[in-house]
Design a protein around this motif. Structure first.
Motif, PDB file in Angstrom:
ATOM      1  N   GLY A  99      -4.333  23.633 -12.632  1.00  0.00           N
ATOM      2  CA  GLY A  99      -3.704  22.219 -12.997  1.00  0.00           C
ATOM      3  C   GLY A  99      -2.428  22.199 -12.455  1.00  0.00           C
ATOM      4  N   THR A 100      -1.736  23.129 -12.165  1.00  0.00           N
ATOM      5  CA  THR A 100      -0.236  23.236 -11.717  1.00  0.00           C
ATOM      6  C   THR A 100      -0.592  23.108 -10.049  1.00  0.00           C
ATOM      7  N   LEU A 101      -1.402  23.651  -9.616  1.00  0.00           N
ATOM      8  CA  LEU A 101      -1.767  23.370  -8.049  1.00  0.00           C
ATOM      9  C   LEU A 101      -2.292  21.832  -7.846  1.00  0.00           C
ATOM     10  N   LEU A 102      -2.939  21.334  -8.756  1.00  0.00           N
ATOM     11  CA  LEU A 102      -3.500  19.939  -8.497  1.00  0.00           C
ATOM     12  C   LEU A 102      -2.167  18.852  -8.616  1.00  0.00           C
ATOM     13  N   VAL A 103      -1.205  19.263  -9.494  1.00  0.00           N
ATOM     14  CA  VAL A 103       0.006  18.409  -9.573  1.00  0.00           C
ATOM     15  C   VAL A 103       0.799  18.322  -8.307  1.00  0.00           C
ATOM     16  N   VAL A 104       1.038  19.929  -7.899  1.00  0.00           N
ATOM     17  CA  VAL A 104       1.813  19.935  -6.536  1.00  0.00           C
ATOM     18  C   VAL A 104       1.018  19.090  -5.282  1.00  0.00           C
ATOM     19  N   ALA A 105      -0.309  19.273  -5.390  1.00  0.00           N
ATOM     20  CA  ALA A 105      -1.184  18.627  -4.373  1.00  0.00           C
ATOM     21  C   ALA A 105      -1.123  17.358  -4.279  1.00  0.00           C
ATOM     22  N   GLY A 106      -0.936  16.558  -5.610  1.00  0.00           N
ATOM     23  CA  GLY A 106      -0.643  15.248  -5.598  1.00  0.00           C
ATOM     24  C   GLY A 106       0.484  14.563  -4.970  1.00  0.00           C
ATOM     25  N   PHE A 107       1.467  15.521  -4.806  1.00  0.00           N
ATOM     26  CA  PHE A 107       2.790  15.009  -4.225  1.00  0.00           C
ATOM     27  C   PHE A 107       2.671  15.513  -3.068  1.00  0.00           C
ATOM     28  N   ILE A 108       1.956  16.056  -2.261  1.00  0.00           N
ATOM     29  CA  ILE A 108       2.043  16.250  -0.858  1.00  0.00           C
ATOM     30  C   ILE A 108       1.977  15.078   0.211  1.00  0.00           C
ATOM     31  N   LEU A 109       0.835  14.188  -0.163  1.00  0.00           N
ATOM     32  CA  LEU A 109       1.013  12.961   0.693  1.00  0.00           C
ATOM     33  C   LEU A 109       1.915  12.073   0.371  1.00  0.00           C
ATOM     34  N   TYR A 113       0.981  -1.188   0.092  1.00  0.00           N
ATOM     35  CA  TYR A 113       0.003   0.078   0.037  1.00  0.00           C
ATOM     36  C   TYR A 113       0.841   1.184  -0.162  1.00  0.00           C
ATOM     37  N   LEU A 114       2.127   1.082   0.444  1.00  0.00           N
ATOM     38  CA  LEU A 114       2.919   2.494   0.287  1.00  0.00           C
ATOM     39  C   LEU A 114       3.187   2.853  -0.855  1.00  0.00           C
ATOM     40  N   PHE A 115       3.569   1.743  -1.752  1.00  0.00           N
ATOM     41  CA  PHE A 115       4.019   2.066  -2.991  1.00  0.00           C
ATOM     42  C   PHE A 115       2.463   2.701  -3.994  1.00  0.00           C
ATOM     43  N   LEU A 116       1.591   2.103  -3.589  1.00  0.00           N
ATOM     44  CA  LEU A 116       0.184   2.783  -4.169  1.00  0.00           C
ATOM     45  C   LEU A 116      -0.132   4.031  -3.766  1.00  0.00           C
ATOM     46  N   LEU A 117       0.400   4.396  -2.580  1.00  0.00           N
ATOM     47  CA  LEU A 117       0.269   5.793  -1.892  1.00  0.00           C
ATOM     48  C   LEU A 117       1.278   6.806  -2.530  1.00  0.00           C
ATOM     49  N   TRP A 118       2.592   6.346  -2.738  1.00  0.00           N
ATOM     50  CA  TRP A 118       3.513   6.880  -3.775  1.00  0.00           C
ATOM     51  C   TRP A 118       3.382   7.056  -5.146  1.00  0.00           C
ATOM     52  N   PHE A 119       2.381   6.309  -5.652  1.00  0.00           N
ATOM     53  CA  PHE A 119       2.238   6.424  -6.961  1.00  0.00           C
ATOM     54  C   PHE A 119       0.774   6.940  -7.429  1.00  0.00           C
ATOM     55  N   LEU A 120      -0.088   6.576  -6.668  1.00  0.00           N
ATOM     56  CA  LEU A 120      -1.570   7.219  -7.047  1.00  0.00           C
ATOM     57  C   LEU A 120      -1.715   8.592  -6.856  1.00  0.00           C
ATOM     58  N   PRO A 121      -1.472   9.174  -5.808  1.00  0.00           N
ATOM     59  CA  PRO A 121      -1.863  10.491  -5.983  1.00  0.00           C
ATOM     60  C   PRO A 121      -1.079  11.454  -6.668  1.00  0.00           C
ATOM     61  N   PRO A 122       0.210  11.223  -6.963  1.00  0.00           N
ATOM     62  CA  PRO A 122       0.927  12.064  -8.148  1.00  0.00           C
ATOM     63  C   PRO A 122       0.225  11.659  -9.521  1.00  0.00           C
ATOM     64  N   PHE A 123       0.129  10.330  -9.812  1.00  0.00           N
ATOM     65  CA  PHE A 123      -0.733  10.142 -11.102  1.00  0.00           C
ATOM     66  C   PHE A 123      -1.953  10.892 -11.015  1.00  0.00           C
ATOM     67  N   LEU A 124      -2.948  10.714 -10.261  1.00  0.00           N
ATOM     68  CA  LEU A 124      -4.044  11.426 -10.165  1.00  0.00           C
ATOM     69  C   LEU A 124      -4.124  12.953 -10.318  1.00  0.00           C
ATOM     70  N   GLY A 125      -3.007  13.426  -9.499  1.00  0.00           N
ATOM     71  CA  GLY A 125      -2.654  14.877  -9.624  1.00  0.00           C
ATOM     72  C   GLY A 125      -2.242  15.282 -11.252  1.00  0.00           C
ATOM     73  N   GLN A 126      -1.627  14.430 -11.776  1.00  0.00           N
ATOM     74  CA  GLN A 126      -1.138  14.855 -13.271  1.00  0.00           C
ATOM     75  C   GLN A 126      -2.501  14.708 -14.017  1.00  0.00           C
ATOM     76  N   GLY A 171      -4.633  17.647 -13.555  1.00  0.00           N
ATOM     77  CA  GLY A 171      -4.004  18.730 -13.882  1.00  0.00           C
ATOM     78  C   GLY A 171      -3.847  18.986 -15.297  1.00  0.00           C
ATOM     79  N   SER A 172      -3.959  17.987 -16.310  1.00  0.00           N
ATOM     80  CA  SER A 172      -3.760  17.855 -17.773  1.00  0.00           C
ATOM     81  C   SER A 172      -5.043  18.456 -18.015  1.00  0.00           C
ATOM     82  N   MET A 173      -6.203  18.171 -17.150  1.00  0.00           N
ATOM     83  CA  MET A 173      -7.712  18.483 -17.872  1.00  0.00           C
ATOM     84  C   MET A 173      -8.134  19.963 -17.517  1.00  0.00           C
TER      85      MET A 173
END
Length: 86
Positions: free
Chosen positions: A39-49, A15-28, A31-33
């Protein structure tokens, strides 16, 4: 990553790998939409967790390593391992 987290056969710590992968992916993805600034704020917010989880592991590593290295005597300086971790 997701399959290991959902399956009963997978590693329990996946689950740690899931938490390292999923929020940045969802933020990207989100953010692309959206427009440029939000969009930039969502990308940065995806990396906070993942950053918060990594900071907790750093504190845990220091809590574990500091007492061990300060008891090592003169063979290894006690400040060398915490300095290498930071």
């Amino acid at each position: 990553c997701l399959a290991l987290s959902v399956s009963k056969v997978g590693v329990q710590a996946s689950y740690l790998f899931l938490l390292w992968f999923l929020p940045p992916f969802l933020g990207q993805l989100a953010g692309s939409m959206l427009p440029r600034i939000s969009g930039t704020l969502l990308v940065v917010a995806g990396f906070i967790l993942p950053w918060m989880i990594q900071l907790q592991f750093l504190v845990l590593a220091l809590d574990l390593l500091c007492p061990l290295t300060f008891r090592s005597g003169t063979f290894i300086p006690g400040d060398a391992v915490p300095a290498a971790v930071l």
